[in-house]
Structure formats: C-alpha cells, structure tokens
Design an enzyme around this catalytic site. Structure first.
Site, PDB file in Angstrom:
ATOM      1  CG  ASP A 192    -141.759  60.289 -16.632  1.00 36.52           C
ATOM      2  OD1 ASP A 192    -141.982  60.434 -15.420  1.00 36.52           O
ATOM      3  OD2 ASP A 192    -142.493  60.762 -17.525  1.00 36.52           O
ATOM      4  CG  HIS A 365    -145.750  62.591 -17.690  1.00 40.23           C
ATOM      5  ND1 HIS A 365    -144.432  62.747 -17.308  1.00 40.23           N
ATOM      6  CD2 HIS A 365    -146.361  63.765 -17.392  1.00 40.23           C
ATOM      7  CE1 HIS A 365    -144.259  63.958 -16.797  1.00 40.23           C
ATOM      8  NE2 HIS A 365    -145.419  64.594 -16.834  1.00 40.23           N
TER       9      HIS A 365
END
Length: 555
Positions: A192, A365
């Site tokens: 990611d 994140h």
C-alpha cells in the site's frame, strides 16, 4: 512447476480507489479485492465508478476465487457488479463477509453468492495457489494481508494497513509471521502506497479515543459525532466516551445503523446495556446527557449530518447548544462538500470540532517508517508499489531502493498492463482491456454504463445548456405543418433574447425550406441541416455552443 507469475492491476493504480488485482499462475486466476471509487465533479449523473471486467469475463472459467482484504467500499463496492458475470467463491474475514452479504442482498444476488468466512492464519486453496490470511491493523476490523503461495515462492499483498502497537481491539499486526516469511524468502511484495509521502509513523487509533474523551468531559452541550460507518473501532471509542461521561447514544444514518447492527451480531463491538436509545428519545433528555453518532463525515448530500446542517432532518434540529465533532478527514475530492457542510453548521450556531483544530482522527494507512519495516521484514526479491497515485508509487519505489532492493527488481505498475515475473526478471506485458466503467443507477439489478458519448453530452449540457428546435412535418418531408418552435434551457443569451429567438426561428425556417426544395426525405439529414445552421448562427452571433437537439414530429 509453473515458471511465470502474471499480476494484472485492473484498479487501484494511478488512483485511490476501485482496487482490483488479478493473479495468474499455472492456468488459474485469483482475484484480490473488487472495489469502487466515487465520480469526479465533471462526471455528471454518475453514481459510482467500477473497474472494467472485460478481461475477467473472457477468462471467467479460470477464476478460482475472489479474496477480500477488508470491508471498505474501495475494496468491496464492486463485488455485486462482478458477480453478475463472473461468479466464484469469495473468501474474507467475518465482518467483511457480513458487509458483502448486505450489499448482495440489496442487489438481489445473495442467492447466487458463495461467501465464505475465514480466520486470520487460515490458508485456502485457489487452484494451484494457496492464500494465507495475515492479521493487520487498519481503520476497520477484520483487515488482512495475504501471502499468496506459488511455485515461485510466496507473494505478499499487504492490502491497506498500518502498524498499531496499541490497537483498540485485537492484536497488533502480525509482524512475526511477515518476518518468518521473509526469512524463508518472499518472491514479491505488493504494498500500500497511500501514505508514503508522510514521514514517521501513523498515530495509534487509541490516541483518538483520548482526544474524543477530552471533548466529552465537562461539555454541557449535546454532542454529535460523525465518522466513517465502517470504522467500528472509532464508534467503539465514541460509545466508550459517552458511557464514561454519562450520556445515552442515538444512531442515525442507514449505513451506520446497518453496520452497527452487524457488529453487534458478530460481537465486534461492546456496548453496555441501556446505552443505545432511539433517535426519537433524544428531545426528552437534557442536552448534556445525549450523544448522537451519525453518517455524513464526507458531506454526502443525503447523509444525516448534511441534512441536519441544512435544516432538512426531520428529527434533529441543530443549533446553539450543540457540539459537532467531525472525526474523519475528507477523502480526496470531497474537500469542498465537507467545508460547505461545516460552514452551514457554524451558521446554525453549532460548535464544530474538526481535524484542523484537534487530533480527533488518525489515518489507517502506514507512513514511511512503517513501510520500511515491512520491506525490511519481508526482504522481497521483487517489489511492486500499489494503491496510490503515480507520485505515491514512485516515492514508494524510491523508499524500497533505500532499503536495499535492486532497482531492476522494482516495477511501478500500469493499469491493465500485466506484470510478468520469473526467476530471471520482471517486466510489463501487453495491455489487456481495463479502465473505468461509469455506473448510473445503483438500485437492485441495475447497472447503467455511462459511455463516453453520454458523458460528453452531459458535460455539454452542464456548461452550455440546450436548444430544442421542434417542428411537425408531413411524412414525406414535403411540407412543414407546424413550427419551428425554439425552446432553450440553461442557455445564456444577450439582453435582446426575443430578437435572438426570432432570428433562430428564421434560420430554422430557411433551413427547412432548403431541405424541402432539395427534396430531403430522411429525418437524419434534415436534423443535421438544422443543427449545422443553428450552430453556425449562434457561433457567429454570440460565440455560444449549446447542445442543439432537433425534434421532428411526423404526421
């Protein structure tokens, strides 16, 4: 033994959203995630954007499984659209499975879907590939990374993740398992890239709980909190703060109510008995004894908080004496709608707390140091950054090089370009069909694909308006029975609009006379003549270019 692995990104590349990655190995296909994104401002009338499934439809007999990393819309929102043409078993953790089942029921597809719940640590078989589910931290419960075991070695697909050493519920990310795989030899890592531009570490979700509690303590106002409905850990912390300060909690917003009910059923959330009340009971309690948890953190027009802000909510009237806490950051593209909603809340006399003022939201994140840890633990031979705009993936590639991965083994993916990996190297193959499908209409069984021509007309209408020329003619095209009449909408004319309309009628009449004289009998040619003549006149007269639509009625 199969000597090649092919990875095809059909979404989540050069964008944030509509994640879909295809793994091909030994003749079998494994799908990872199937999400949507939301339309840009110039996509008029488009409800959602989903990946192009053309390639998967062509090879649907080889698709062995769809594996979902977590239950956010950009990872599950297109599942119901995929299943209409490509049906396969779906594997995911229990909360994600519950969210998918709700979507499939709404789409009328629950009877054909095979949704299977798995636990972290479990391994499932997808043709010649085995898929292992690895626990990670994210802003939703049940998030996992995947270790896809192939003949070439394990490939790790992180999904969305962060390293949270003090999670609200459950364990921290399973770094031990990732490190163990790294020692054995990870063939490739797909990671990611969303927060790669942020240095340091993402803050723990638990810090939000402390900030929220500070907003509840000593507050004599009614408290309204909005956050993402899927962030069960955030909702848990809001409820904890309400209970500690003696407040009852009311829930409003369809998605919030659905996900909370699902979380209670699956025991993903802990709510003391008597805490939740009906929204209708709120007015009967003192303001300092009430907390309302609502949808609307992104300023969605029909969301509960947005309706409150604009005075359109039937049960809640906000104003002086209300503290509104926006515990979320705007998704890119939603900044204006969120700002507009916050402005309206201030105008109504509310006290509004949002991220710029206090840390009431943290990202789900990983930031730079966390991404480095994953790279160092897994020690992949090949590295592919995913989930992000190009600049994000480029920055992630540079970060990987700093940790010692050779530049020749790092590849920045392109949408629809297969990544072909062997022991000898990594390269991009020839493109397959890919892109965006614009969906207009998201009710049960509906899917209207808005093509380029339709979107062009909508943009044309939005910027220049429309001009209709209506005429009634004999069936053989020999005589004008009535008209032409000129109708305009959204089309700006100069002050002398009556004179312009009269001139437009004259131009249309002369054009029709010319068509009759030339003995044109097909309506297409006559319409083209009208469109060309009126367009030319308007361009000369006032440099305007409305969408011109001739309508011929036949008698």
């Amino acid at each position: 033994m199969s000597q090649k692995l092919k990875i095809i990104p059909l979404g989540g590349i050069n964008e944030v959203g509509k994640n879909l990655t295809v793994y091909e190995h030994g003749g079998d296909i494994l799908l990872v995630d199937c999400g949507l994104s939301f339309p840009d401002e110039d996509m008029f009338g488009v409800d959602i954007v989903i990946p192009d499934f053309t390639y998967l439809e062509k090879h649907k007999n080889r698709v062995r499984a769809l594996v979902i990393t977590h239950g956010h819309e950009d990872h599950i929102g297109a599942v119901s659209f995929l299943l209409r043409s490509v049906n396969c078993p779906i594997y995911c953790t229990k909360l994600t499975a519950g969210l998918i089942k709700i979507k499939l029921e709404e789409a009328g597809l629950a009877h054909i879907a095979d949704v299977r719940s798995v636990e972290t640590g479990q391994v499932i078989q997808a043709g010649c590939m085995d898929v292992e589910f690895i626990h990670v931290n994210h802003s939703i419960a049940g998030a996992v990374a995947l270790a896809i075991h192939t003949d070439l070695g394990p490939v790790i697909h992180t999904g969305d993740f962060k390293i949270d050493s003090t999670p609200v519920e459950g364990d921290m990310i399973d770094l031990a398992r990732l490190g163990e795989l790294g020692k054995r030899g990870v063939f490739a890592l797909l990671s990611d890239s969303t927060n790669v531009e942020r240095p340091g570490f993402a803050m723990s979700e638990r810090t939000v709980g402390e900030a929220l509690l500070n907003q509840f303590r000593g507050c004599d106002k009614r408290i309204v909190v909005t956050t993402f409905a899927s962030n069960i850990h955030r909702i848990q912390q809001i409820i904890n703060a309400a209970v500690e300060t003696g407040r009852k909690v009311a829930i409003t917003g369809r998605s919030m109510e659905n996900i909370l009910a699902l979380s209670i059923d699956l025991e993903c959330i802990d709510i003391p008995p008597g805490t939740i009340i009906e929204l209708s009971q709120v007015k009967s309690l003192p303001k300092d004894k009430v907390c309302i948890i609502t949808t609307g953190s992104q300023g969605e027009p029909m969301s509960a908080l947005n309706r409150m802000a604009f005075g359109a909510h039937r049960q809640v009237d906000l104003g002086v004496g209300d503290r509104v806490i926006v515990s979320a950051s705007p998704v890119p593209g939603n900044e204006k709608t969120v700002s507009r909603m916050i402005d309206e809340l201030f105008k109504r006399g509310c006290e509004v707390i949002y991220k710029r003022l206090t840390e009431i939201h943290v990202s789900g994140h990983a930031c730079q140091e966390e991404l480095k840890i994953i790279l160092a633990l897994t020690k992949p031979k090949y590295f592919i950054p995913i989930h992000g705009e190009y600049r994000m993936m480029k920055a992630h590639a540079e970060l990987a090089a700093l940790t010692g991965i050779k530049y020749k083994n790092i590849l920045i993916p392109e949408l629809g370009r297969p990544i072909e990996i062997t022991e000898k190297g990594i390269k991009l193959g020839a493109a397959v069909p890919s892109g965006r499908v614009l969906v207009d209409g998201i009710g049960p069984g509906e899917m209207g694909d808005v093509g380029g021509a339709v979107l062009h007309d909508r943009r044309h209408l939005a910027t220049d308006g429309i001009l209709l020329v209506v005429v009634t003619m004999e069936a053989d095209g020999s005589t004008v029975v009535a008209g032409p009449d000129i109708i305009t909408r959204g089309f700006a004319m100069s002050r002398d609009s009556d004179a312009i309309l009269e001139e437009l009628r004259r131009v249309a009449t002369e054009t029709l006379d010319g068509c009759i004289e030339k003995k044109y009998t097909d309506w297409v040619t006559i319409k083209q003549s009208l469109r060309g003549a009126l367009s030319g006149y308007l361009n000369r007269r006032q440099k305007s270019k409305p969408l011109i639509l001739p309508i011929i009625m036949e008698v």
